[in-house]
Scaffold this active site. Sequence first.
Site, PDB file in Angstrom:
ATOM      1  N   GLN A 188     -24.985  51.297  28.889  1.00 21.22           N
ATOM      2  CA  GLN A 188     -24.361  50.940  30.162  1.00 21.22           C
ATOM      3  C   GLN A 188     -24.756  51.865  31.311  1.00 21.22           C
ATOM      4  OE1 GLN A 188     -20.071  50.974  29.981  1.00 21.22           O
ATOM      5  NE2 GLN A 188     -19.796  50.076  31.995  1.00 21.22           N
ATOM      6  N   TYR A 192     -23.913  53.463  17.556  1.00 21.95           N
ATOM      7  CA  TYR A 192     -23.811  53.328  19.015  1.00 21.95           C
ATOM      8  C   TYR A 192     -25.199  53.125  19.609  1.00 21.95           C
ATOM      9  CZ  TYR A 192     -19.021  55.144  18.483  1.00 21.95           C
ATOM     10  OH  TYR A 192     -17.703  55.329  18.119  1.00 21.95           O
ATOM     11  N   GLN A 242     -10.283  58.575  12.405  1.00 22.47           N
ATOM     12  CA  GLN A 242     -10.448  58.141  13.803  1.00 22.47           C
ATOM     13  C   GLN A 242      -9.956  56.699  13.944  1.00 22.47           C
ATOM     14  OE1 GLN A 242     -14.202  57.522  16.759  1.00 22.47           O
ATOM     15  NE2 GLN A 242     -13.805  59.622  16.121  1.00 22.47           N
ATOM     16  N   SER A 255     -10.210  54.540  22.028  1.00 20.48           N
ATOM     17  CA  SER A 255      -9.695  53.440  22.862  1.00 20.48           C
ATOM     18  C   SER A 255      -8.253  53.649  23.320  1.00 20.48           C
ATOM     19  CB  SER A 255      -9.816  52.106  22.123  1.00 20.48           C
ATOM     20  OG  SER A 255      -9.748  51.018  23.017  1.00 20.48           O
ATOM     21  N   PRO A 256      -7.930  54.819  23.884  1.00 19.61           N
ATOM     22  CA  PRO A 256      -6.557  55.053  24.348  1.00 19.61           C
ATOM     23  C   PRO A 256      -6.146  54.118  25.492  1.00 19.61           C
ATOM     24  CG  PRO A 256      -8.014  56.792  25.129  1.00 19.61           C
ATOM     25  CD  PRO A 256      -8.799  55.995  24.141  1.00 19.61           C
ATOM     26  N   LEU A 257      -7.136  53.519  26.162  1.00 20.12           N
ATOM     27  CA  LEU A 257      -6.831  52.569  27.238  1.00 20.12           C
ATOM     28  C   LEU A 257      -7.051  51.119  26.787  1.00 20.12           C
ATOM     29  CD1 LEU A 257      -8.316  54.423  30.347  1.00 20.12           C
ATOM     30  CD2 LEU A 257      -5.919  54.249  29.639  1.00 20.12           C
ATOM     31  N   ALA A 258      -7.117  50.906  25.461  1.00 18.01           N
ATOM     32  CA  ALA A 258      -7.260  49.553  24.897  1.00 18.01           C
ATOM     33  C   ALA A 258      -8.428  48.811  25.548  1.00 18.01           C
ATOM     34  CB  ALA A 258      -5.962  48.762  25.059  1.00 18.01           C
ATOM     35  N   LYS A 299      -7.438  48.249  35.911  1.00 13.35           N
ATOM     36  CA  LYS A 299      -8.486  47.417  36.525  1.00 13.35           C
ATOM     37  C   LYS A 299      -8.211  45.928  36.365  1.00 13.35           C
ATOM     38  CE  LYS A 299     -12.049  50.737  35.131  1.00 13.35           C
ATOM     39  NZ  LYS A 299     -13.142  50.930  34.170  1.00 13.35           N
ATOM     40  N   GLN A 352     -14.313  58.843  37.717  1.00  8.81           N
ATOM     41  CA  GLN A 352     -13.366  58.291  36.746  1.00  8.81           C
ATOM     42  C   GLN A 352     -13.026  59.338  35.681  1.00  8.81           C
ATOM     43  OE1 GLN A 352     -15.359  55.342  34.416  1.00  8.81           O
ATOM     44  NE2 GLN A 352     -13.650  54.932  33.048  1.00  8.81           N
TER      45      GLN A 352
END
Length: 327
Positions: A27, A54, A180, A210-213, A220, A292
């Site tokens: 990305q 990854y 994890q 993924s603490p912000l799912a 956002k 961010q």
Amino acid sequence: MEYRRLGKSGLQVSALSFGSWLTFGNQITDKVADELMGVAYDAGVNFFDNAEGYAEGKSEMVMGKILKAQKWERDTFVVSSKVFFGAERKGPNQMGLSRKHVIEACNAALQRLQVDYLDLYFCHRPDKNTPIEETVFAMNTLLQQGKIMYWGTSEWSASEIMEAISVSKQNHLIGPTMEQPQYNLIERNKLENEYLHLFKNHGLGTTIWSPLASGLLSGKFTKGDTKNTRLELKGMDWLKDRVMAEEKMKKVIELQKLADKMNLPLAKLSLAWCLKNPNVSTMILGASKVEQLRENLTVLEVVPLLTDKVMGKIDEIMGTKPELPAF
């Protein structure tokens, strides 16, 4: 920065760590990746998370080049890899948790990351085709060779982790130190229910992802806008559908209102909530932009604001707290 023990081990990991899933080698540019790791390290982050799967190994190559260029002292950072999904090649012995792949994948990760040893090495998923005993012995071999310092699991069930611990004890081997799991305000069962006896009786550490799912709790998407997010990446349709489920969005919109009342970004409220759990050893942050990451690295300041009353209100809004079995 706050530092926490990785479970019962003596290893100290920063409460906030930095991961490269979906970003490095995919990305973002290598230059941005370098900037992000520098910002994290300068803020006291000492754990950098990666995996063979990854970007099919490219993520580790990018991180390895950065680690070499930065010339940080090796005892100032902790780096991980994970084995299961394979890197670029997906042949019959280039995936899974067989002794052959576990050891070959470790050697390949060391080359890509340009380090002499991995601090943490995870079994990225359980392998139904390989006896857990075989994987435990392979990990112990790598420990004896000094190629890894600690090993653990990712997204294993409590019973699978217990089997690995039992095999280790029976054979006087070193068992798994950490798991994890995904943990956030949507996914709570493993950390708050299934793993409780592992924390209490075996001192399991956690490096939550993924603490912000996947961005759902970032603020956002409260208007359904996924533009310029990871959900618009090629091949991420499955994740977009899962994240944007209507029922979840309703809850997140209500949570946004609570965050607004507290004059906090939704992301920081959600991240601070994760850190309140004493069984979280470290929380892996992902980022594609420097600003961010800088913002999220200040989340430790928010944790004291989450009083019992606020935590109760969050539970009321989300309705995701696991029901513990009655004893």
